[in-house]
Design an enzyme around this catalytic site. Structure first.
Site, PDB file in Angstrom:
ATOM      1  N   ASP A   1     -25.940 -11.663  98.874  1.00 39.69           N
ATOM      2  CA  ASP A   1     -26.287 -10.657  97.871  1.00 39.69           C
ATOM      3  C   ASP A   1     -25.106 -10.350  96.960  1.00 39.69           C
ATOM      4  O   ASP A   1     -23.960 -10.240  97.413  1.00 39.69           O
ATOM      5  CB  ASP A   1     -26.712  -9.355  98.552  1.00 39.69           C
ATOM      6  CG  ASP A   1     -28.126  -9.430  99.090  1.00 39.69           C
ATOM      7  OD1 ASP A   1     -28.730 -10.514  99.035  1.00 39.69           O
ATOM      8  OD2 ASP A   1     -28.627  -8.403  99.574  1.00 39.69           O
TER       9      ASP A   1
ATOM     10  N   ASP B   1     -37.831 -13.763 101.334  1.00 40.76           N
ATOM     11  CA  ASP B   1     -36.532 -13.504 101.969  1.00 40.76           C
ATOM     12  C   ASP B   1     -36.441 -14.176 103.345  1.00 40.76           C
ATOM     13  O   ASP B   1     -37.349 -14.909 103.762  1.00 40.76           O
ATOM     14  CB  ASP B   1     -36.308 -11.991 102.058  1.00 40.76           C
ATOM     15  CG  ASP B   1     -34.873 -11.585 101.799  1.00 40.76           C
ATOM     16  OD1 ASP B   1     -33.961 -12.389 102.047  1.00 40.76           O
ATOM     17  OD2 ASP B   1     -34.661 -10.438 101.354  1.00 40.76           O
TER      18      ASP B   1
END
Length: 787
Positions: free
Chosen positions: A217, A158
């Site tokens: 997302d 990430d």
């Protein structure tokens, strides 16, 4: 942006939480891994931080027992929150949380491997993960060695707390450091670059990772799915064996979308050669969810060894056609309808990569039905739906049923009034069809009449249309209702067949009496880009220094229509930008570009708001007055302010004394009155709230809300409450993200706030209200309220 997480324990301990043309990829990472898009599971979408060894092992078991392993799913991936907050003091290594993973990651991996599956782990290319656990920036070699020693097969990497200067070169440097560290271990580990598409990783990722996120997302709702498809669908030139565009994980089964929308999710991911990473709780997944996830035809398209991402053939008016060549010589053709009504979507075979032929065999992957088409691949696609065919030339089409398109268009229905419906039947098959009979069927009590609804024959590519009058019974409640159009016909001289499509017909009622926030009233029709209670940038609507929590943002040209039925008297709205017009039926009754707009609506059947010109324009706090309501009546839905910070900080402090953070009154952001609360947040976040002198009785309310604005770092926002004599902690789990410099309203229904087993949230006995904020920057909040 990446969602953040926090978990509160009994002691209130908090854990924070224009595409460029492609260059030829260097493919330095062409190491034989991920030759087809990875398939597996990730716990984040369904569980957030609630991950543990038992969940991972149970999921591995279900991969076997429910046929997911046999369908091609291999990776069982652990997302954030698996580690302790501190590295090992002696070795510097990451440490699994021993409560969550008593056998460690190595023990969990060993179990997963016994099932013939692979284990994935989560890390971060920054100082911390998104939930505040140790990141790998500066520790790449040690962490890669640790993952390899544990038997990890996949790393999702990430981008939170990244310490970056924002340049593409710096992003490449950070992700390349982990690529090299993984390679040095000698263990084959699939490497997922999760930098949210920030620096166009599709232009450099093939040299660094096996897949790269192209978007922020995903969320479990149609606007999110539609937006992500639009962002990813044009990147086909960058995908191929060993290097894939990743539009994020699957939400299928999480409950926020319809079955049609979930089939679109699966279909479009397959057409885009996207990784298929399940994001739902398989322990409770119904048969319908498993059927979508294990459809062999759809998976076969995704996993085709040719490795081509579907190419956009046409894209207009929300209707999209994709063409994906397959190793068998067939082509997968997707007909995608992102609009809100049934639509005909089609493409000439000559416009695709299909070879020239006299006819084509079409196999619909969701039902297995086989038809043939002469020149045009076409069908009526339901709203938010996708039809995918596997297509190949056919020498003799006569044994196959013809492809027949059954389409229709109908406006909004008013109970008791006849509404016109036009049906169109088109024969796309090779050879004529005969004795065509059309039928329209609505719900019980609905009527549909037509002067004539049959045709003796239809040649190839011929159509015929029929006009109907459809009536919903008086008293029908507002909502969407199915109206089915079916066409029965004879093909091959002796075979009778029926094809059908279903319209979702919007039924409207006049608004109830009262003063109503227009953003909460159901529109009969919407065109253009429209945003409720926010502007087109996703922030609260602001005009000058005034911030509005209700309103309608638009990008011109746009329009909204509302059925009034003669029951409303006026509309009042502050406006900003462009030219905004109000029509009562077809009469212009008010227009302007700034200030306050007042429109008289007495006797009007329809209200229409129009944003003309181009650019952003906002209707700020539009209020519709209906029935006998007067200016002094409250505006519905009503809310009860719990904290407004007009006289100070309202007793706000921090829940976790060791977590840090402070508060002060501030006039810089206010949605109720002239002041709000400025919160100085710690990096890992904290819960902010007061000790209540007496419980709140919020009976009759269904949700809690607060408004927030962030500084340059952004923040998450979340609610928690304490209930009962034991002050039991009950917490939301969605962690709404607000972009740097952005603003929004954070909303949690009481149904979304979870309590420990055996505890029921009683709105009449709220002992404390807390909001969570993080990232180490300043955040302003105001107007904490129950609605």
């Amino acid at each position: 942006m990446r969602r953040f997480l926090a978990v509160a324990a009994a002691a209130l301990t908090v854990v924070a939480a224009a595409v460029a043309l492609p260059a030829t990829p260097a493919l330095a990472l062409d190491d034989g891994l991920a030759r087809t898009p990875p398939m597996g599971f990730n716990d984040w979408n369904a569980f957030g931080c609630d991950v543990n060894e038992q969940l991972i092992k149970q999921t591995a078991d279900l991969f076997v027992s429910e046929g997911l392993r046999d369908a091609g799913y291999r990776y069982v991936n652990i997302d954030d929150c698996w580690a302790l907050k501190e590295r090992d003091a002696a070795t510097g290594r990451l440490l699994p949380d021993p409560v969550k993973f008593p056998d460690g990651i190595a023990g969990t991996a060993a179990y997963v491997h016994t099932k013939g599956l692979k284990l994935g782990i989560y890390g971060d290319a920054g100082t911390n993960t998104c939930a505040g656990y140790p990141g790998s920036l500066g520790h790449e070699a040690l962490d890669a060695r640790t993952f390899a020693d544990w038997g990890v097969d996949y790393l999702k990497y990430d981008n939170c707390y990244n310490q970056s200067d924002g340049t593409q070169a710096e992003y490449i440097r950070r992700y390349t450091a982990m690529r090299d560290a993984l390679r040095a271990t000698g263990r084959p580990i699939v490497f997922e670059i999760c930098e949210w598409g920030t620096t166009q990783p599709w232009t450099w990722g093939a040299d660094v990772g096996h897949l790269w996120r192209t978007t922020g997302d995903i969320s479990d709702n149609w606007p999110s799915l539609k937006s992500i498809i639009a962002q990813n669908v044009g990147l086909s030139a960058y995908a191929g064996p060993g290097h894939w565009n990743d539009p994020d994980m699957l939400e299928i089964g999480n409950g926020g979308m319809t079955a049609t929308e979930y089939r679109t999710h699966m279909s479009m991911w397959a057409m885009m050669a996207a990784p298929l990473i399940i994001g739902t709780d398989l322990r409770s997944a119904p048969a319908e969810t498993l059927a979508i996830l294990t459809n062999r035809d759809v998976i076969g398209i995704d996993q085709d060894r040719l490795g081509a991402q579907g190419r956009v053939v046409s894209d207009s008016g929300g209707l999209l056609v994709l063409d994906k060549p397959l190793a068998s010589g067939e082509h997968a053709i997707a007909l995608y309808n992102s609009t809100d009504t049934l639509a005909t979507v089609g493409v000439a075979a000559s416009a695709t990569g299909l070879p020239r032929a006299s006819a084509y065999r079409l196999r619909y992957v969701w039902s297995g039905a086989v038809t043939q088409a002469a020149r045009t691949i076409e069908t009526a696609v339901p709203a938010h739906g996708t039809v995918v065919y596997r297509v190949r030339p056919v020498g003799d089409p006569r044994p196959l049923a013809p492809s027949v398109t059954v389409a229709g268009s109908m406006g909004t229905a008013v109970p008791g009034a006849g509404i016109p419906l036009t049906t169109t039947i088109t024969n796309r098959g090779a050879g004529a069809i005969g004795d065509v009979r059309v039928k329209v069927t609505g719900p019980a009590g609905w009527t549909a009449t037509a002067a004539s609804a049959s045709r003796r024959s239809l040649a190839t590519d011929a159509s015929f249309a029929t006009s109907w009058t459809v009536t919903a019974p008086a008293g029908t409640a507002a909502g969407s209702y199915p109206v089915t159009i079916s066409a029965s016909y004879v093909w091959g001289g002796r075979h009778r067949q029926t094809s059908a499509s279903t319209l979702g017909v919007n039924v409207v009622n006049a608004p109830p009496g009262g003063r109503l926030h227009l953003s909460t009233v159901r529109a009969a029709a919407v065109s253009g880009s429209v945003f409720y209670d926010q502007n087109s940038a996703g922030n609260l609507i602001s005009i000058g220094d005034h911030v509005y929590v209700r309103g309608i943002g638009t990008l011109a040209p746009a329009s909204l229509s509302y059925y009034l039925g003669g029951s409303c008297s006026s509309l009042v709205s502050d406006i900003s930008g462009g030219t905004l017009e109000v029509y009562a039926d077809d009469t212009l009754v008010a227009a302007g570009s700034s200030g306050t707009l007042t429109a008289a609506l007495s006797g009007a059947t329809w209200l229409r708001l129009v944003t003309a010109g181009t650019g952003e324009a906002d209707w700020a706090q539009p209020v519709l007055t209906c029935g006998s309501a007067g200016p002094g009546d409250p505006v519905l839905p009503s809310s009860r302010t719990l904290f407004s910070f007009e006289s100070g900080t309202d007793g706000f402090g921090i829940a976790n004394a060791d977590g840090g953070g402070s508060v002060e009154q501030s006039p810089a952001f206010a949605t109720d009155g002239s002041a709000g609360l400025l919160v100085h947040t710690p990096v890992n976040g904290n819960w902010f709230g007061p000790a209540l002198p007496s419980p709140f009785d919020l009976s009759g309310a269904h949700a809690l809300k607060f408004d927030m604005r962030t500084s340059g770092l952004g923040s998450v926002g979340e609610f928690a409450v304490q209930v009962g004599d034991a002050y039991t902690w009950c917490q939301g789990g969605q962690w709404t993200w607000t972009n740097p410099g952005g603003s929004r309203t954070v909303t949690r229904s009481f149904d979304e706030i979870g309590c420990p087993a055996g505890v029921t949230l009683d709105p009449a006995d709220i002992r404390a209200v807390w909001v969570f904020l993080n990232t180490g920057g300043d955040v302003w909040i105001d107007n904490i309220r129950a609605e």
